[in-house]
Design a protein around this motif. Structure first.
Motif, PDB file in Angstrom:
ATOM      1  N   GLU A 178       0.835  -1.214   0.000  1.00 51.27           N
ATOM      2  CA  GLU A 178       0.000   0.000   0.000  1.00 51.27           C
ATOM      3  C   GLU A 178       0.865   1.258   0.000  1.00 51.27           C
ATOM      4  N   LYS A 182       0.821   4.057  -2.924  1.00 49.35           N
ATOM      5  CA  LYS A 182       0.492   5.428  -2.517  1.00 49.35           C
ATOM      6  C   LYS A 182       1.589   6.396  -2.957  1.00 49.35           C
ATOM      7  N   ALA A 185       1.192   7.054  -6.626  1.00 50.54           N
ATOM      8  CA  ALA A 185       0.025   7.908  -6.871  1.00 50.54           C
ATOM      9  C   ALA A 185       0.316   9.356  -6.484  1.00 50.54           C
ATOM     10  N   ARG A 188       2.647  10.909  -9.022  1.00 53.76           N
ATOM     11  CA  ARG A 188       1.921  11.138 -10.274  1.00 53.76           C
ATOM     12  C   ARG A 188       1.122  12.434 -10.204  1.00 53.76           C
ATOM     13  N   ARG A 209      -5.761  -4.565  -7.551  1.00 52.37           N
ATOM     14  CA  ARG A 209      -5.732  -4.144  -8.951  1.00 52.37           C
ATOM     15  C   ARG A 209      -6.374  -2.765  -9.131  1.00 52.37           C
ATOM     16  N   LEU A 210      -7.448  -2.496  -8.382  1.00 53.53           N
ATOM     17  CA  LEU A 210      -8.071  -1.169  -8.459  1.00 53.53           C
ATOM     18  C   LEU A 210      -7.139  -0.081  -7.924  1.00 53.53           C
ATOM     19  N   ASP A 211      -6.431  -0.374  -6.827  1.00 52.00           N
ATOM     20  CA  ASP A 211      -5.464   0.594  -6.294  1.00 52.00           C
ATOM     21  C   ASP A 211      -4.396   0.921  -7.329  1.00 52.00           C
ATOM     22  N   ILE A 213      -4.712   0.738 -10.627  1.00 49.54           N
ATOM     23  CA  ILE A 213      -5.337   1.559 -11.674  1.00 49.54           C
ATOM     24  C   ILE A 213      -5.411   3.021 -11.220  1.00 49.54           C
ATOM     25  N   ARG A 214      -5.828   3.248  -9.969  1.00 49.68           N
ATOM     26  CA  ARG A 214      -5.963   4.626  -9.452  1.00 49.68           C
ATOM     27  C   ARG A 214      -4.616   5.323  -9.355  1.00 49.68           C
ATOM     28  N   ALA A 215      -3.553   4.523  -9.200  1.00 55.34           N
ATOM     29  CA  ALA A 215      -2.200   5.112  -9.137  1.00 55.34           C
ATOM     30  C   ALA A 215      -1.624   5.363 -10.524  1.00 55.34           C
ATOM     31  N   GLY A 216      -2.393   5.036 -11.574  1.00 57.07           N
ATOM     32  CA  GLY A 216      -1.924   5.296 -12.934  1.00 57.07           C
ATOM     33  C   GLY A 216      -1.314   4.093 -13.610  1.00 57.07           C
ATOM     34  N   TYR A 220      -0.705  -4.771 -14.866  1.00 63.29           N
ATOM     35  CA  TYR A 220      -0.560  -5.371 -13.533  1.00 63.29           C
ATOM     36  C   TYR A 220      -0.229  -6.846 -13.730  1.00 63.29           C
TER      37      TYR A 220
END
Length: 803
Positions: A178, A182, A185, A188, A209-211, A213-216, A220
């Motif tokens: 995590e 973070k 992200a 970014r 996987r969603l985390d 994606i949110r980090a750009g 994966y």
């Protein structure tokens, strides 16, 4: 000053003549064939020759004379030129354009058709808690500049200092995944990281996987991951950076105002568009522009837009091109019901430009990624990453066709990895494959973009080297040998050395076709293994090479084969022959392999070329038959074995009695043996052929006529011999997927063979695209590397292989 102006004027005249000639040829080929227009092409070629003669440039005169002569011959037939004639015409036009461009502008001369121009490979940051040596090595082998970062503090510092081409992040740091995600992200958002980010992780759940994606994250990979898969995805992600003019869209619209509005919107998105106002010229424009996507307005006046889309969808060269079709809302239902254009999507006009650009970009990304994967599957060997045999054969054939134009000489280099078999036997298949992959990486680093390499067979790498002769060629070949043989190949606990023998065949004119060049390189490779010291042999002039071979090699080879038989250093391999008609009966072709006193595999072609008319050939054939019968004796399944017979065995009058005795001793049914004889051998030795055939038929064995279809009267010979199987010459398979004329010829031949009661066998199936075509043409049986490589065991699952 006036002389310089005159030269420029003459050259400009030649350039204009060439442009007119090319345009007319492309209209004839892509728009509409017309014999009268072809006669005009002949006049243009004649006028170009006259202009070239006025220039007093011998190279131009020579090329223009060849063009004029070639077009005149083609025009005399009154029919469209055949494939080889078209290739020659295209090569002559390319050579003239290249010469005029390089003479007019020093350093110019690149093909003007739009192609991606590769930039230097970008820098890759690999952020991981450990060294990750295998992934880093694969990246460096692919010429990427790699910076290894093993702490999060250093990662933050380096990313703030400069932006790399891409970042590969292993999230499993001691600080926790995590924290890593973070950090990426946050960076970014702070410094606007816009490069591709690839995550590697132990976790495979949706939340992780969603985390990412949110980090750009652009990709994966769950551990354990495949380094080659990571490399492939990275390559796709980086293509927009590493190629200029990467995305190209061809717009077909006969309303200029609409078309240019689309052009402006696409250019703002970094896409390179081109407009076709005259729809019938679309094939010609596709050939020139090489687009990644077609944007076609179906409401065009010159022809039916839907028919135009169907022509493209049915064209073998362009059928994988994605299309976006535009129509009026009132016509949507009609097109949805009646339009058959696979790979196309339909949008109703007027389409908002923003949405159109978004749709175009999505289709472009998906299409390019699919094309990259398809090319890797159909053109490349999975283990080495080099071109496969089929792709290399196509390149070699094209290169020999254009020899003497832009290419003045051609060297074919065969690199035999002598101890690959012993590595496989001692360390296992996976280790041997890794050695091949590392050897291919070393080879790639030595070669220029003009020097193409392939894995030609299991233990042979092939290199095609244009425009290099004499000492410079020898120096390059020695560097290849030294690079492959120097230093250990480290695979797990193993540290292995590779030993090679290298054969070189050269051509400086079109007197040698590509198959003869392969034959010479194979022969030179076999001779190289016999030489002391360098283990490098360059095939000389034909007369010298023949004398050298007869004087120094034939006797040694015969002695070597005698010694191999005496000490039983030979074994059999089996390659499945699979039905396309639902027949699950087991069939295999039997292949012989030999090993010399040093444990090195002997090239089979070099052996059979010497023993085909010698009594040792009889001994080899009997050894093969004897061991095949022993294997069938202990095999529960009803398996049929195809065994190739040498010419000397056809003359053996004692074969029938010996074979009857061995069949009785082993209890094997005679119909489980099928003897194959090459068509050319049968034609040359008809008396021996009838005697041999009568003997095996009397016993009940099957007969296959091999390499069928290139003789003077193939069908007449078949009618006389009455074969059970006919194995077609490789000529029918090479380039089949893109050659509709060859497909029609093959269909007609298969129908005639069916009437004559012979089952059709096609070998050399090395890609997935060929299989449905062969099935549709009525072919009965297939074999090839795509289905299974030759193996010591008869282990293919025929029950799951029906089509």
């Amino acid at each position: 000053m006036n002389q310089a102006k005159d030269r420029d004027s003459q050259r400009l005249k030649l350039v204009n003549h060439l442009k007119l000639t090319e345009d007319l040829w492309q209209k004839l080929y892509y728009v509409k064939w017309n014999p009268k227009s072809f006669a005009m092409l002949a006049r243009l070629a004649q006028e170009m020759l006259q202009s070239a003669q006025a220039s007093e440039d011998n190279r131009l005169i020579n090329l223009a004379a060849q063009l004029e002569h070639h077009v005149k011959i083609c025009a005399s037939t009154g029919a469209p030129p055949h494939e080889t004639e078209r290739q020659r015409l295209r090569a002559l036009l390319d050579a003239l354009r290249y010469l005029l461009a390089t003479e007019h502008t020093p350093g110019a001369g690149e093909d003007p058709r739009t192609r991606p121009l590769l930039a230097p490979q970008p820098e890759i940051f690999v952020i991981a808690p450990d060294e990750n040596p295998h992934l880093v090595a694969r990246l460096e082998d692919s010429a990427y500049r790699v910076r290894k970062i093993t702490s999060l503090a250093e990662a933050e510092q380096r990313l703030q200092e400069r932006i790399p081409g891409a970042v590969i992040v292993d999230v499993d740091f001691p600080e926790g995944s995590e924290t890593v995600v973070k950090l990426i992200a946050t960076l970014r958002g702070q410094i606007r990281l816009r490069m591709p980010i690839l995550f590697l992780a132990e976790r495979n759940d949706m939340a992780a996987r969603l985390d990412a994606i949110r980090a750009g994250g652009a990709a994966y990979f769950n551990k354990p991951y495949d380094s080659d898969e990571v490399l492939g995805v990275l390559r796709e992600q980086l293509l927009p950076q590493t190629a200029q003019g990467y995305f190209r869209v061809l717009i077909v619209n006969d309303r200029p105002a609409e078309a240019w509005e689309m052009v402006g919107a696409l250019e703002e998105q970094g896409i390179t568009p081109r407009v076709v106002i005259q729809p019938l010229q679309i094939l010609q424009e596709i050939q020139h522009f090489r687009p990644d996507l077609l944007l076609i307005d179906l409401d065009i006046k010159e022809t039916s837009g839907s028919e135009l889309a169907q022509v493209i969808a049915q064209h073998r060269e362009f059928d994988i091109l994605p299309m976006i079709l535009l129509c009026f809302p009132a016509d949507t239902a009609h097109y949805l019901m009646n339009l058959d254009a696979p790979g196309a999507s339909l949008l109703a006009k007027p389409v908002p430009l923003g949405y159109l650009c978004w749709e175009v970009k999505q289709r472009l990304h998906r299409a390019r990624a699919t094309r990259v994967k398809l090319n890797l599957l159909t053109d490349n060997d999975a283990v080495s990453g080099l071109f496969n045999r089929q792709r290399f054969l196509n390149l070699l054939e094209r290169a020999t066709e254009t020899l003497g134009l832009r290419t003045q000489s051609l060297a074919l280099v065969f690199v035999m990895m002598d101890n690959l078999r012993s590595i496989r036997d001692s360390a296992g298949v996976a280790t041997a494959d890794e050695v091949v992959g590392q050897a291919a990486s070393r080879l790639r680093q030595l070669l220029t973009h003009e020097q193409q390499a392939a894995r030609f067979s299991d233990a042979i790498l092939a290199v095609l080297i244009p425009n290099l002769l004499g000492e410079p060629l020898l120096n390059l070949v020695r560097r290849i040998r030294d690079t492959l043989e120097t230093g250990f190949y480290k695979v797990g606990e193993h540290a292995l050395l590779l030993r090679t023998s290298i054969g070189v065949a050269m051509a400086t004119d079109r007197s040698l076709d590509h198959l003869m060049l392969i034959q010479r390189a194979d022969s030179a490779c076999g001779l190289a293994r016999e030489t002391k010291g360098e283990r490098l042999y360059v095939q000389q002039d034909p007369s010298v090479a023949k004398h050298d071979h007869e004087a120094s090699s034939r006797m040694r080879m015969l002695q070597q084969v005698e010694e191999i038989i005496e000490h039983e250093r030979l074994w059999l391999l089996f390659q499945p022959i699979i039905s396309m008609r639902g027949d699950t009966n087991e069939r295999y072709e039997v292949l012989l392999r030999l090993r010399d006193s040093e444990g090195q595999e002997v090239v089979p072609g070099s052996v059979f070329g010497v023993v085909h008319n010698h009594k040792i050939g009889q001994a080899l054939d009997r050894w093969i038959i004897d061991h095949a019968l022993e294997m069938l004796q202990h095999r529960q399944q009803t398996t049929v074995l195809f065994i190739k017979i040498l010419p000397i065995t056809m003359q053996d009058r004692t074969l029938g009695g010996w074979l009857r005795e061995r069949l009785e001793q082993t209890g094997v049914e005679a119909q489980r043996l099928v003897f194959a004889v090459a068509e050319s051998t049968a034609e040359r030795s008809l008396r021996d052929m009838f005697g041999f055939l009568g003997g095996i038929k009397l016993l009940g064995c099957g007969f296959c006529l091999d390499r069928f279809g290139r003789g003077t009267d193939s069908l007449g010979l078949l009618k006389n011999l009455g074969a059970d199987y006919v194995k077609l010459d490789m000529h029918f398979v090479n380039g089949l997927a893109k050659d509709t004329k060859k497909q029609a010829q093959l269909r007609a031949l298969v129908e005639e063979l069916e009437v004559l009661g012979a089952a059709t066998v096609v070998g050399g199936v090395e890609d997935v695209k060929t299989m449905p075509i062969l099935w549709s043409l009525g072919v009965d049986l297939i074999q090839g590397f795509f289905l299974q490589r030759p193996d010591r065991e008869m282990s293919y699952d025929f029950a799951d292989a029906t089509f």
